[in-house]
Scaffold this motif. Structure first.
Motif, short mmCIF file in Angstrom:
data_model
loop_
_atom_site.label_atom_id
_atom_site.label_comp_id
_atom_site.label_asym_id
_atom_site.label_seq_id
_atom_site.Cartn_x
_atom_site.Cartn_y
_atom_site.Cartn_z
N LYS A 68 1.74 -0.51 -4.96
CA LYS A 68 1.25 0.43 -3.96
C LYS A 68 -0.09 1.01 -4.40
CE LYS A 68 5.83 1.59 -2.21
NZ LYS A 68 6.79 2.65 -1.87
N GLU A 114 7.69 0.59 1.90
CA GLU A 114 8.85 0.72 1.01
C GLU A 114 9.16 -0.58 0.28
OE1 GLU A 114 12.04 2.15 3.38
OE2 GLU A 114 11.27 4.21 3.47
N ARG A 115 8.70 -1.71 0.85
CA ARG A 115 9.00 -3.00 0.26
C ARG A 115 7.83 -3.59 -0.53
NH1 ARG A 115 12.25 -1.92 4.11
NH2 ARG A 115 14.29 -2.89 4.35
N ARG A 161 16.21 10.36 5.26
CA ARG A 161 15.94 9.63 6.50
C ARG A 161 15.69 10.57 7.68
NH1 ARG A 161 13.61 5.06 5.84
NH2 ARG A 161 14.53 3.96 4.06
N GLY A 221 9.75 10.25 -2.98
CA GLY A 221 10.65 9.11 -3.07
C GLY A 221 12.04 9.45 -2.59
N GLU A 222 12.77 8.43 -2.15
CA GLU A 222 14.10 8.66 -1.60
C GLU A 222 15.08 9.20 -2.63
OE1 GLU A 222 17.50 6.29 1.04
OE2 GLU A 222 15.64 5.28 0.42
N THR A 258 4.12 9.23 3.03
CA THR A 258 3.90 7.97 2.32
C THR A 258 3.34 8.18 0.92
OG1 THR A 258 1.67 7.78 3.27
CG2 THR A 258 3.48 6.73 4.48
#
Length: 277
Positions: free
Chosen positions: A90, A85-86, A177, A165-166, A30
């Protein structure tokens, strides 16, 4: 010695190592130092799973309770990560507060179900972390955390990259994922195993990784062995204190860990706000 003392010591060390590594993985995935099984609804999810297993299958043994706890731990932790994530803002101190509120809701649901089904004693027992009942032949399941820790060490660098981060992870060729799911499975299984053997032990997965990274930095593969050692020793010291504070009686180790952990958590929050400013 062989029936109680050595099994208890081994269980304490293994639980401390496992929970510390679980906290380190969650903080890495995270990218937030204040995320842990205590502040992400993970422990509450495991407790809810065990209560539901006792409700649906009254004669459920440890294996069935473990399956229910694992599934609900996975679900609650996954929901928390999806929530992060949404969230657009943060803030390092906002995220754990959201997690605590989220965990409180799950815990309230678990307690409500327990009250309706006359299982309050079971719910309260699960909230207390205690190693006094650890005996030879009834704790060995906790050693399943050892292969999980080895897997965590192998994937340490991938967890660190995924936490950035993705988009960044995909640019480096990392299956984002899959890495997240592997981390969640490790955290859920460790949390479940410790809960089945000793109950809830708060703050351990939060404070130990933070203290280690303050001195050694954020390289997960480098800090993981030290975090494991520090977590095991910290929980062992707390267990000894739990037996000495009101000798010859014993208090739950979760009480000692909770007091020390909460104090350190407050210090870390204040330190985090100062750095943010």
């Amino acid at each position: 010695m062989w029936h109680s003392r050595i099994p208890r010591t081994l269980a304490v060390l293994t639980a401390g190592i496992g929970l510390s590594i679980a906290g380190l993985i969650m903080q890495s995935l995270t990218n937030n130092k204040f995320v842990s099984p205590t502040t992400a609804g993970t422990l509450e999810g495991a407790r809810l799973g065990i209560i539901l297993s006792l409700l649906l299958i009254p004669a459920a043994g440890m294996f069935l309770m473990g399956i229910f706890a694992f599934v609900f731990t996975m679900l609650t932790t996954l929901v928390f990560i999806l929530m992060l994530e949404r969230i657009k803002i943060k803030n390092s101190t906002l995220v754990p507060l959201i997690g605590i509120i989220y965990g409180g809701i799950i815990g309230s649901v678990a307690l409500f179900i327990a009250m309706q089904m006359d299982m309050v004693q079971n719910a309260v027992t699960l909230m207390i972390g205690d190693f006094s009942l650890v005996l030879s032949g009834h704790y060995e399941i906790i050693f399943l955390t050892i292969p999980l820790i080895i897997i965590a060490y192998i994937y340490a660098n991938r967890f660190m990259i995924a936490g950035v981060g993705e988009d960044f992870a995909k640019n480096l060729g990392l299956n984002y994922r899959l890495t997240i799911n592997i981390g969640l499975v490790i955290v859920a299984m460790i949390t479940t195993l410790v809960l089945l053997v000793a109950g809830v032990i708060p703050f351990l997965g939060l404070i130990v990784p933070n203290i280690v990274t303050i001195f050694l930095g954020d390289n997960v593969k480098r800090t993981l062995p030290v975090t494991a050692l520090a977590g095991g020793l910290f929980l062992l010291i707390c267990d000894v204190l739990a037996r000495l504070i009101i000798f010859p009686y014993e208090i739950p180790v979760s009480l000692v860990v909770g007091i020390i952990g909460a104090a350190i958590f407050i210090v870390l929050l204040i330190r985090g706000r100062k750095h943010a400013i």
